[in-house]
Design a protein around this motif. Structure first.
Motif, mmCIF file in Angstrom:
data_model
loop_
_atom_site.group_PDB
_atom_site.id
_atom_site.type_symbol
_atom_site.label_atom_id
_atom_site.label_comp_id
_atom_site.label_asym_id
_atom_site.label_seq_id
_atom_site.Cartn_x
_atom_site.Cartn_y
_atom_site.Cartn_z
ATOM 1 N N ASP A 1 25.150 26.017 34.904
ATOM 2 C CA ASP A 1 25.295 27.066 35.926
ATOM 3 C C ASP A 1 25.100 28.418 35.253
ATOM 4 N N LYS A 2 24.089 29.149 35.699
ATOM 5 C CA LYS A 2 23.745 30.403 35.048
ATOM 6 C C LYS A 2 24.496 31.565 35.716
ATOM 7 N N ALA A 3 25.101 32.408 34.894
ATOM 8 C CA ALA A 3 25.712 33.620 35.432
ATOM 9 C C ALA A 3 24.589 34.531 35.891
ATOM 10 N N ALA A 4 24.615 34.937 37.159
ATOM 11 C CA ALA A 4 23.462 35.639 37.716
ATOM 12 C C ALA A 4 23.691 37.143 37.850
ATOM 13 N N LYS A 5 24.939 37.532 38.035
ATOM 14 C CA LYS A 5 25.149 38.937 38.402
ATOM 15 C C LYS A 5 26.531 39.397 37.955
ATOM 16 N N ILE A 6 26.557 40.638 37.460
ATOM 17 C CA ILE A 6 27.859 41.239 37.117
ATOM 18 C C ILE A 6 28.059 42.428 38.057
ATOM 19 N N CYS A 7 29.228 42.489 38.676
ATOM 20 C CA CYS A 7 29.558 43.703 39.438
ATOM 21 C C CYS A 7 30.678 44.406 38.692
ATOM 22 N N ARG A 8 30.342 45.535 38.054
ATOM 23 C CA ARG A 8 31.326 46.192 37.192
ATOM 24 C C ARG A 8 32.413 46.881 38.009
ATOM 25 N N ASP A 9 32.069 47.254 39.250
ATOM 26 C CA ASP A 9 33.084 47.929 40.085
ATOM 27 C C ASP A 9 34.205 46.962 40.425
ATOM 28 N N SER A 10 33.828 45.772 40.881
ATOM 29 C CA SER A 10 34.871 44.811 41.252
ATOM 30 C C SER A 10 35.247 43.925 40.075
ATOM 31 N N LYS A 11 34.596 44.143 38.908
ATOM 32 C CA LYS A 11 34.804 43.324 37.710
ATOM 33 C C LYS A 11 34.678 41.835 38.049
ATOM 34 N N THR A 12 33.530 41.481 38.613
ATOM 35 C CA THR A 12 33.307 40.062 38.908
ATOM 36 C C THR A 12 31.957 39.615 38.347
ATOM 37 N N VAL A 13 31.927 38.332 37.983
ATOM 38 C CA VAL A 13 30.685 37.674 37.587
ATOM 39 C C VAL A 13 30.382 36.632 38.649
ATOM 40 N N THR A 14 29.131 36.591 39.124
ATOM 41 C CA THR A 14 28.757 35.597 40.128
ATOM 42 C C THR A 14 27.660 34.721 39.553
ATOM 43 N N SER A 15 27.813 33.410 39.765
ATOM 44 C CA SER A 15 26.837 32.489 39.186
ATOM 45 C C SER A 15 25.821 32.045 40.212
ATOM 46 N N GLU A 16 24.766 31.394 39.727
ATOM 47 C CA GLU A 16 23.722 30.912 40.622
ATOM 48 C C GLU A 16 24.257 29.878 41.598
ATOM 49 N N LYS A 17 25.234 29.096 41.148
ATOM 50 C CA LYS A 17 25.793 28.091 42.037
ATOM 51 C C LYS A 17 26.910 28.641 42.922
ATOM 52 N N GLY A 18 27.111 29.957 42.826
ATOM 53 C CA GLY A 18 28.013 30.605 43.760
ATOM 54 C C GLY A 18 29.445 30.784 43.287
ATOM 55 N N HIS A 19 29.739 30.470 42.045
ATOM 56 C CA HIS A 19 31.083 30.744 41.526
ATOM 57 C C HIS A 19 31.227 32.240 41.302
ATOM 58 N N SER A 20 32.322 32.770 41.753
ATOM 59 C CA SER A 20 32.558 34.206 41.559
ATOM 60 C C SER A 20 33.898 34.372 40.846
ATOM 61 N N ILE A 21 33.852 34.979 39.668
ATOM 62 C CA ILE A 21 35.065 35.072 38.848
ATOM 63 C C ILE A 21 35.377 36.526 38.561
ATOM 64 N N ARG A 22 36.646 36.908 38.799
ATOM 65 C CA ARG A 22 37.077 38.255 38.457
ATOM 66 C C ARG A 22 37.481 38.270 36.994
ATOM 67 N N TYR A 23 36.968 39.217 36.219
ATOM 68 C CA TYR A 23 37.290 39.240 34.800
ATOM 69 C C TYR A 23 38.081 40.472 34.421
ATOM 70 N N ASP A 24 38.846 40.362 33.351
ATOM 71 C CA ASP A 24 39.425 41.541 32.721
ATOM 72 C C ASP A 24 38.580 41.950 31.517
ATOM 73 N N LYS A 25 38.184 40.918 30.775
ATOM 74 C CA LYS A 25 37.278 41.167 29.644
ATOM 75 C C LYS A 25 36.086 40.233 29.791
ATOM 76 N N LEU A 26 34.908 40.736 29.422
ATOM 77 C CA LEU A 26 33.687 39.949 29.572
ATOM 78 C C LEU A 26 32.923 39.975 28.246
#
Lengths: 845, 110
Positions: free
Chosen positions: A81-106
């Motif tokens: 599953d490839k990480a597709a997108k980082i949203c720095r405002d919401s601090k989330t990483v979204t993957s191609e398969k649709g997993h969305s994870i909120r991070y504190d550190k990346l």
């Protein structure tokens, strides 16, 4: 309430995994939920040794992840599953398969991708790259139908890839844009020397070539057209023209990237967003991308330290490398191109042995700035230590690269190194740490490797590690005793030499000249075996009989109850119905337990000593001969049915197996030897698990050596490809003779080779290139054994005096009443203790 | 009182090796070292391997003790005392043996 923070790692390559391993070994891990994305279908594997995939390593062998690692440490991995997108405002990483994870550190460990020049036609069929295991599988598939392969790029990776193509049996070319090979690491003369060496191996090198078009070929799938008007037909085009950082995901979220790519990081490996780190080949530090694994590992450690609140910084890395490209040693240290102002250069060039060495020294001649070594990189460890630790050079620095004409060693002994000296740059292990492990009781090289991880990365420091170990051990007063036993203060190899050189023919003579005492069950069979290897006497000659283990004495295999099993030779596993019936009749007549062996023959169990001669009389009359299953000698040459019958067979594997088995039968050796021959790459004979394995290909026989099944399985190494039968047999003659001459007692070929300094490459240099000038002798010695072969059972049943021994009692015709059989599944088996007691009671009553 | 029994001729022994004799229902391993003019007689039964095989072991010396190594699992037994070198709790019966007029004689009674 303490809620854990979340740490996300994008990428599970070598560096990403190194980061995780370091993180879970740090208490800071308790603060985080750890989540990682892995785009590939498998977790981290060893990309540095990728070409080993073609010499037999599997994807599992190359794995860098201990089984259960992620589960054990509570790490969530999104595989494939490839990480597709980082949203720095919401601090989330979204993957191609649709997993969305909120991070504190990346942590970005996205690595790099192979650069494919935008030549028209670069995306045609069979235009490939060399980066992942999937790429290798594509190469393998393409090589099945192709004959020619071209690597675009003559750098480090390109030459590795060329080696892979060569191993696949393709006619191989390397096309390089620059005027020399390995332009980054080598100077012109070094590059030229490397070229000579590589061309001698049959690889065609084209330098200064600019590919302008790839189009349809006439003989091959593709045709490459160059700017100078020349053309080259090829089936496979493999691009290895450098790497580019994978920084898309960083660009898309507006992290700072370099003008030519790469995610900009500071000394703490932080990107322009302090909550996001970048490590490895995707990171740009001080305007540099590091395409080596060691700096990536250093970055990974820096990030762990930074997360833990420790002061740490990445301040660049040493780019020195040592590697073996197609069997050619190449090394580059520090400022190899002498760019430092005022630098002095010393060079040594030997056109005969094709060795090139260059030293770059500071203006005051006190310090080593850099070096280039081609053809002989044995000085790498010493030179690197001079360079990294700023050790003052000897008065004449050129002595470090000139061949030593005396016993005087110019090497930097391990004692001269400070405790802070870095021995292993991949895992950052210092001499001090190694000494600490030795002090704590780690006294073997293997132990030291698993304890400190030193020499387990690129392996370039293995020789230095060994010399540190030896030096520390001798300081502690250890002496490694290699005597075979208390009767001979020699190794098996020494004894072999003594017997050969002094033409010693008996144990008594050897004992009188070089031993003491009466001998024992260690030295006697060992020397019996060496005498047989050298002179090939009948092993039951009166003077040799007491040396043999019971199996050799009775020419059969002793089982747990003192009875023996009988295994006639069935060369290549080929047997006629009549012979099979004859075997069955003997089994039936003597009521033997009958089983098919793994080596494609039949084992008959439960024969008493007195039954062995009549059984063999019948077998020999039926046309059988001894199978030597009792000896430390050639056992079987297993085969598949081959091209004679099989729809897929490429060559006659059965025919070759029979020929080889008959050639080497009876050869006494340090341990048993097993062969197999497969008629095509489907490998039904499992040749890659044997001491000697042969596989038929369209281009000839491929020879594998030093495989093993059993307790410690080992995949055989590819030794030579595309051989005709004469060359194949010549190599096997030499290989076996060299094994017989130099292995320890009871050492299988796999362990023998693994313990050999220089390993497979050294073995190749001895057997193929005749480095020791021994080959003629080795072949002769094998021929002697072949010419003096006899069926030991035939000789024995024809000699009344030898048959005297084949009875249980010297003074009675009775048999051993302790041997009791019961029936199971229609055959006999030895009675167990309970059953035996019962039997005796019944008999008494 | 003589308890010696002739079991075979000296020629029947195997030089630097062993044979097994059946004496009063006992299996006895006989070893012969012609160089040293020595003969030994111990039980043929290997208590560890639980089989009558010791006569087929290799003989030699370990730290000055004359021994036979079991062909099954290679434990050593002292040919003079019968004691197992690897486990001194295990000891094999040892028998008196002599050569008289070319005959090998054993005494199985103490």
């Amino acid at each position: 309430m303490n809620i854990k923070k979340t740490l996300v790692v994008i990428g599970n390559g070598m560096v990403g995994q190194h980061f995780l391993v370091n993180l879970v070994n740090n208490p800071i891990k308790e603060d985080y939920n750890i989540i990682t994305f892995c785009e590939e279908p498998r977790a981290a594997y060893d990309r540095v040794h990728l070409s080993a995939f073609f010499s037999g390593k599997t994807a599992e062998d190359l794995s860098l992840v201990e089984p259960g690692f992620f589960e054990q440490h509570g790490i969530t991995i999104y595989m494939g599953d490839k990480a597709a997108k980082i949203c720095r405002d919401s601090k989330t990483v979204t993957s191609e398969k649709g997993h969305s994870i909120r991070y504190d550190k990346l942590v970005l460990a996205t690595g790099s991708f192979p650069f494919v020049p935008p030549v028209p036609g670069h995306d045609r069929a069979q235009c490939l790259v060399y980066r992942t295991i999937e790429d290798l599988e594509a190469m393998q598939a393409a090589a099945k139908t192709g004959k020619v392969g071209v690597v675009v790029g003559g750098g480090l990776l390109g030459l590795e890839a060329a080696n892979a193509l060569k191993d696949l049996g393709l006619q191989t070319h390397v096309v390089e844009f620059a005027p020399r090979l390995m332009a980054v690491q080598l100077d012109d003369a070094g590059g030229a020397m490397l070229r000579t060496k590589i061309e001698a191996l049959g690889v065609v090198v084209h330098t200064g070539k600019n590919t302008s078009l790839i189009t349809d070929g006439e003989q091959c799938v593709n045709k490459m057209c160059f700017a100078d008007g020349e053309e080259l037909e090829t089936d496979i085009v493999l691009f290895s023209a450098g790497i580019r950082p994978r920084d898309d995901i960083a660009r898309d979220c507006a992290l700072e990237v370099g003008p030519r790519g790469g995610i900009v990081i500071n000394n703490q490996c932080q990107t322009s967003d302090p909550n996001i780190y970048a490590i490895g080949e995707c990171a740009l530090w001080n305007g540099m991308i590091y395409g080596l694994v060691a700096p990536g590992y250093a970055m990974a450690r820096t990030v762990v330290a930074d997360l833990a609140g420790n002061e740490a910084s990445f301040t660049g890395a040493d780019m020195s490398t040592k590697l073996k490209l197609m069997g050619v040693d190449v090394a580059s240290i520090g400022d190899a191109h002498a760019k430092t102002p005022g630098a002095l250069v010393y060079t040594y060039q030997n056109g005969d042995t094709a060795v090139y060495k260059r030293l770059v020294v500071s203006q005051d001649k006190k310090h080593l700035l850099g070096a280039v070594l081609v053809g002989d990189a044995s000085g790498y460890g010493t030179l690197l230590q001079y360079c990294l630790n700023g050790i003052e050079l000897p008065e004449n620095p050129d002595a470090l690269i000139l061949p030593s004409r005396s016993d005087e060693s110019v090497g930097l002994g391990p004692d001269a190194l400070p405790a802070s000296a870095q021995i292993c740059s991949c895992y950052d292990v210092t001499k001090g740490e190694i000494c600490k492990a030795i002090d704590a009781g780690c006294t073997t090289l293997d132990g030291l490797k698993s304890e400190t991880k030193a020499a387990t990365g690129c392996g370039g420091c293995a020789a230095l590690l060994k010399s540190v170990l030896n030096s520390e051990l001798s300081k502690q007063g250890y002496e490694v005793n290699t005597d075979i036993c208390e009767h001979f203060a020699y190794t098996r190899q020494d004894l072999y030499t003594l017997i050969r050189v002094e033409e010693i023919k008996t144990f008594a003579d050897l004992l009188a000249r070089h031993g003491k005492g009466k001998g024992c069950e260690i030295c006697k069979p060992t020397i019996g075996s060496i005498l047989a290897s050298c002179w090939n006497d009948y092993i039951l000659k009166t003077e040799h009989t007491p040396l043999q283990d019971t199996n050799d004495t009775y020419l059969a295999n002793m089982q747990k109850d003192g009875t023996y099993s009988v295994v006639p030779r069935i060369a290549g596993g080929e047997i006629s119905p009549d012979m099979l019936i004859a075997l069955g009749q003997v089994g039936k007549k003597y009521k033997l337990y009958t089983k098919i062996t793994g080596g494609q023959r039949v084992d008959l169990f439960g024969a008493r000593v007195d039954q062995l001669p009549p059984i063999w009389k019948e077998l020999i009359d039926a046309g059988f001969e001894s199978g030597h299953a009792y000896g430390k000698s050639l056992r079987t040459v297993k085969s598949c049915v081959g091209s004679t019958w099989c729809r897929y067979g490429v060559d006659d594997s059965v025919g070759l197996a029979i020929e080889l088995e008959n050639r080497y039968k009876g050869l006494r050796s340090p341990h048993k030897i097993k062969f197999a021959v497969s008629g095509c790459t489907r490998e039904c004979a499992e040749a890659q698990g044997k001491d000697v394995g042969i596989i038929a290909t369209e281009n000839g026989w491929n020879l594998y050596v030093c495989g093993n099944g059993g307790m410690k399985p080992r995949h055989a190494d590819l030794f030579a490809t595309g051989l005709d039968k004469a060359t194949l047999i010549q190599y096997i003659d030499r290989f076996l003779s060299f094994y017989v001459r130099s292995a320890d007692r009871l050492q299988r070929t796999s362990v023998w080779m693994e313990n050999m300094e220089g390993g497979l490459d050294y073995l190749k240099s001895v057997v193929i290139e005749d480095k020791l000038g021994l080959c003629e002798q080795l072949e002769q010695q094998m021929q002697t054994v072949i010419d003096t072969y006899q069926c030991e059972w035939k000789t024995t049943i024809e000699d009344e005096s030898k048959l005297k021994r084949f009875r249980h009692f010297v003074n009675s015709e009775q048999t051993d009443d302790n041997v009791v059989f019961v029936e199971e599944r229609g055959q006999i088996r030895p009675a167990d203790e309970q059953e035996r007691k019962h039997f005796k009671l019944v008999e008494v009553a | 009182m003589s308890t010696w029994q002739s079991v075979c001729q000296l020629d029947d022994l195997q030089p630097d090796s062993g044979v097994c004799a059946l004496v009063s229902g006992l299996q006895i391993a006989l070893f012969y070292m012609p160089q040293e003019s020595m003969v030994f007689a111990i039980s043929n039964y290997d208590p560890i391997g639980q089989a009558n095989v010791l006569s087929r072991g290799i003989i030699g010396d370990i730290n000055g003790q004359i021994v036979v190594a079991s062909p099954l699992y290679k434990q050593h037994y002292n040919l003079n005392t019968g004691v197992c070198l690897e486990d001194e709790a295990i000891s094999l019966p040892v028998y008196r043996i002599r050569i008289e007029h070319g005959y090998v004689q054993i005494s199985v009674k103490e």
